[in-house]
Design an enzyme around this catalytic site. Structure first.
Site, mmCIF file in Angstrom:
data_model
loop_
_atom_site.group_PDB
_atom_site.id
_atom_site.type_symbol
_atom_site.label_atom_id
_atom_site.label_comp_id
_atom_site.label_asym_id
_atom_site.label_seq_id
_atom_site.Cartn_x
_atom_site.Cartn_y
_atom_site.Cartn_z
ATOM 1 N N ASP A 258 -20.934 -50.550 -46.805
ATOM 2 C CA ASP A 258 -19.856 -51.165 -46.043
ATOM 3 C C ASP A 258 -19.113 -50.044 -45.309
ATOM 4 O O ASP A 258 -19.331 -48.855 -45.548
ATOM 5 C CB ASP A 258 -18.919 -51.949 -46.986
ATOM 6 C CG ASP A 258 -18.146 -53.021 -46.240
ATOM 7 O OD1 ASP A 258 -17.700 -53.990 -46.859
ATOM 8 O OD2 ASP A 258 -18.004 -52.883 -45.001
HETATM 9 C C1 GLC Z 1 -15.769 -54.736 -43.202
HETATM 10 C C2 GLC Z 1 -16.194 -55.708 -44.279
HETATM 11 C C3 GLC Z 1 -17.616 -56.149 -44.166
HETATM 12 C C4 GLC Z 1 -18.019 -56.163 -42.706
HETATM 13 C C5 GLC Z 1 -18.020 -54.738 -42.222
HETATM 14 C C6 GLC Z 1 -18.389 -54.612 -40.735
HETATM 15 O O1 GLC Z 1 -14.909 -53.766 -43.712
HETATM 16 O O2 GLC Z 1 -15.964 -55.357 -45.632
HETATM 17 O O3 GLC Z 1 -17.717 -57.436 -44.793
HETATM 18 O O4 GLC Z 1 -19.300 -56.745 -42.550
HETATM 19 O O5 GLC Z 1 -16.787 -54.085 -42.448
HETATM 20 O O6 GLC Z 1 -17.386 -55.211 -39.962
#
Ligand code: GLC
Length: 723
Positions: A258
């Site tokens: 993430d």
């Molecule tokens: C965010 C979220 C994740 C998302 C990613 C890209 O922080 O935790 O669910 O897909 O970043 O936006």
């Protein structure tokens, strides 16, 4: 590498230098609408495997052209985006989609959204989010499919089918992503990014089954969670990323971190620096790094110095190339761009999802559907807000497409007069200067429709609330309007269950609409005026009070369960009552042990009766299947849908089991007076649990079963499973 990998992948790996390989492992943030020299040169040098958050088709095309024509091996890019519950046209938030109890419909929603995203060049969505949502304080409960693993499995699988279809290389298909692996929903205190401490048996019984289901469904990618799981953050947790995901489940797609969660390992206190974070996460099973650049900066040295094997690096790159190959990206000619799915079909699907997501929680005196109303007051800051009704994770939602409740009501008002009063600037406003007008408008009306709740920004990632009552002065507004004596219909738009205890006595009806998306207006108007009967059912338990959290239906019995005659309210306790005089069972003196509304609950404009519960056998041998049937009758005055739910209980097991668990559901449409035989089947495997040895087993013994309209269904039949 897997022995079945194509010669194309094996050949690429043989040709790629160490730096070329490491280049595939970086998922880079776009420049959002332009091609910067920074990004172009990184791609040209083969240092980028994917880009996220670029939705301008001309920019996507140029980035892909650079990758194909100017990078060392011409490997195209993964283009990722959070296509969570729509793209331009927004369906309800996932928690609302779960309230439809209609996976087939949600599959269509995902298909429409995927097609629309693919039309601008997106080939990867970071969805479905299949974390367990049992804490309404957590802002991300909005993105979950609720509290129950069985329901989450059904919706997560439906979304994977919708996004991916049967063949990822078909135009319009995009790679899905099972996230956040794993246990994120157990964030302590419902505070986002907080510690998660989940015993392995609980992890395997509750949090992992939806992820395992998606591996079986063929999900192309996984995303590791931010959270610290039992002392080892998921991003570097080999138990999760290697033992469970690869060795036990045989997953062969890619695992992405993430946002910045690789370098956050240092913040967690797991590593001393980014080099250590790159090593810990790569060695544990992470393949691709989102946003941060620890892999790009340190993996080459770590391999050259022998800390990370080149074999492991080849596995990481192979996982990514395999997903790209499945997407058709390694084909000689680029996959054809799909024609954008029609806005009309997206609007229709979003409407159906919105209608079926709305839950009728109260309808005193059958004040709904509205009929014969000469003057309607429409009050509240969410009655006519094209943006707020879209909810969280609506990056690409287009508010200009929104149809609001007020607009739709006006469209269906006919002779009915509609008087409007916003009363509050926002859902957080505490000023009451708009109340006098609201009271006057309500006083002149036969019914007051209040559209209240939470703005979108009050839910979603990092937007947690310790007090889950209506924010601002909304409760006071309801009481002020109630003082007129005009019946109140309350429509709530929110990204979480709200504690409505204080407002319940003041309103005649409540429609819970979650954040219903682009077609909020027509969906609500059709329900308000009776064109459609509400049919949503709660995918999550509604607490009476924040202090009850966590509260969910599939709880354990404890050794001292509360019973009606052991629960005493604080007001009834005699002064100087003896210490043991009020019993010793598990409940709260001030709010008791029951929720405000239970999991699976939802009213209709009609009414349904369940009768003649019956099972096909009183005994089952292992491997056999039981049929559980009931007669369902629409005893009300109109055609309507009912969601029949099958619950089971294993009252005695080597590991204590919940007092009941959902094991089946069917949405059934019945005409007034119509009876239908509802049939469920239960294989002994459906009665399995994780035992003390961490094995999924079905233990011999007695199992109770029941079918009903919510999680209070009586478990009125039983079957004995023989060894
Ligand atoms: C965010 C979220 C994740 C998302 C990613 C890209 O922080 O935790 O669910 O897909 O970043 O936006």
């Amino acid at each position: 590498m897997t022995q079945t990998d194509s010669e194309r992948i094996l050949s690429l790996l043989r040709q790629m230098s160490l730096d070329d390989k490491i280049g595939q492992l970086w998922l880079v943030q776009s420049d959002e609408g332009r091609v910067s020299e920074r990004l172009a040169s990184s791609i040209r040098e083969g240092r980028v495997g994917g880009v996220l958050n670029e939705v301008d088709p001309s920019v996507v095309d140029e980035l892909q052209r650079i990758a194909r024509e100017e990078s060392p091996h011409g490997i195209p890019l993964l283009m990722g985006r959070d296509v969570i519950h729509g793209f331009r046209v927004m369906a309800p938030i996932p928690l609302g989609l779960a309230a439809t109890w209609n996976p087939q419909l949600v599959e269509r929603c995902a298909r429409r959204a995927g097609e629309a995203a693919a039309a601008v060049g997106i080939n990867w969505t970071f969805a479905p989010m299949i974390d367990i949502g049992r804490d309404p304080r957590w802002g991300r409960i909005a993105e979950t499919f609720g509290e129950d693993p069985f329901l989450i499995r059904a919706f997560g699988a439906a979304m994977v089918r919708g996004f991916q279809g049967g063949d990822l290389s078909v135009p319009g298909a995009i790679a899905a992503c099972a996230k956040h692996f794993a246990g994120y929903g157990a964030s302590e205190g419902g505070r986002d990014y907080n510690t998660t401490s989940v015993p392995e048996i609980e992890l395997r019984n509750v949090h992992l089954p939806p992820f395992r289901q998606l591996v079986q469904e063929g999900v192309a990618t996984f995303m590791a969670s931010f959270s610290d799981l039992n002392g080892v953050p998921a991003t570097a947790n080999a138990f999760l990323l290697d033992q469970v995901l690869r060795q036990e489940w045989g997953f062969d797609g890619l695992v992405v971190s993430d946002w910045n969660s690789v370098i956050e390992l240092r913040t967690h206190g797991l590593t001393a620096d980014d080099r250590g974070s790159a090593l810990e996460s790569a060695a544990a099973g992470l393949d691709m790094e989102m946003a941060s650049d620890a892999f790009a900066a340190h993996l080459a040295d770590l391999v050259r110095e022998g800390h990370l094997s080149e074999e492991r690096l080849d596995v990481m790159v192979g996982n990514i190339l395999r997903v790209k190959e499945r997407l058709g990206l390694l084909d000689a000619s680029p996959p054809a761009s799909p024609s954008a799915s029609s806005i009309e079909s997206s609007l229709h699907t979003a409407y159906e999802a919105a209608v079926e997501s709305i839950v009728l929680l109260k309808n005193e005196g059958d004040v709904l559907p509205l009929s014969g109303v000469g003057k309607l007051a429409v009050i509240g800051p969410l009655a006519d807000d094209p943006y707020e009704q879209l909810g969280t994770w609506a990056f690409d939602g287009d508010p200009s497409l929104s149809q609001t409740p007020l607009g739709a009501i006006r469209g269906q008002a006919g002779e009915m007069q509609v008087e409007v009063c916003r009363a509050l600037d926002t859902t957080r406003s505490t000023g009451t200067n708009g109340f006098a007008e609201a009271v006057a408008v309500a006083g002149r009306a036969e019914v007051a429709l209040l559209v209240l709740g939470e703005e979108a920004i009050l839910s979603g990632e990092a937007h947690c609330r310790a007090d889950i009552t209506l924010p601002g002065a909304q409760e006071a507004l309801i009481e002020a309007v109630a003082s007129t004596g005009t019946p109140i219909v309350l429509v709530v738009m929110a990204g979480r269950p709200l504690a409505l205890t204080n407002v319940l006595p003041h309103v005649e009806a409540i429609l819970y609409a979650w954040h219903p998306g682009t077609m909020a207006g027509p969906a609500l108007a059709d329900i308000l005026f009776g064109g459609r009967s509400p049919s949503g059912k709660l995918p999550v338990t509604f607490p009476k009070h924040s202090g009850q959290i966590p509260i969910y239906y599939a709880h354990k019995n404890t050794g001292r369960p509360p019973t009606p005659n052991t629960v005493v309210s604080m007001e009834d306790i005699p002064v100087r009552a003896a210490q043991t005089s009020i019993g010793n069972t598990s409940f709260y003196l001030d709010v008791g042990d029951q929720p405000l509304f239970p999991f699976g609950f939802g009213l209709s404009y009609s009414a349904f009766e369940y009768a003649n519960l019956r099972v096909s056998a009183s005994e089952l041998a292992m491997g056999e299947t039981l049929t559980v049937e009931v007669d369902l009758t629409n005893v009300g005055g109109c055609e309507a849908d009912e969601v029949a739910q099958l619950y089971v209980r294993d009252p005695v097991a080597s590991v204590t089991q919940p007092v009941r668990q959902l094991r089946g559901f069917q949405r059934i449409r019945l005409a007034s007076g119509e009876t239908k035989e509802v049939v469920f089947t239960l294989h002994t495997d459906d009665l399995a649990m994780v035992n003390r040895s961490m094995e999924w087993v079905t233990e011999p013994g007695r199992f109770e079963v029941g079918i009903g309209g919510d999680s209070r269904a009586p478990l009125a039949a039983a079957v004995e499973v023989r060894a």
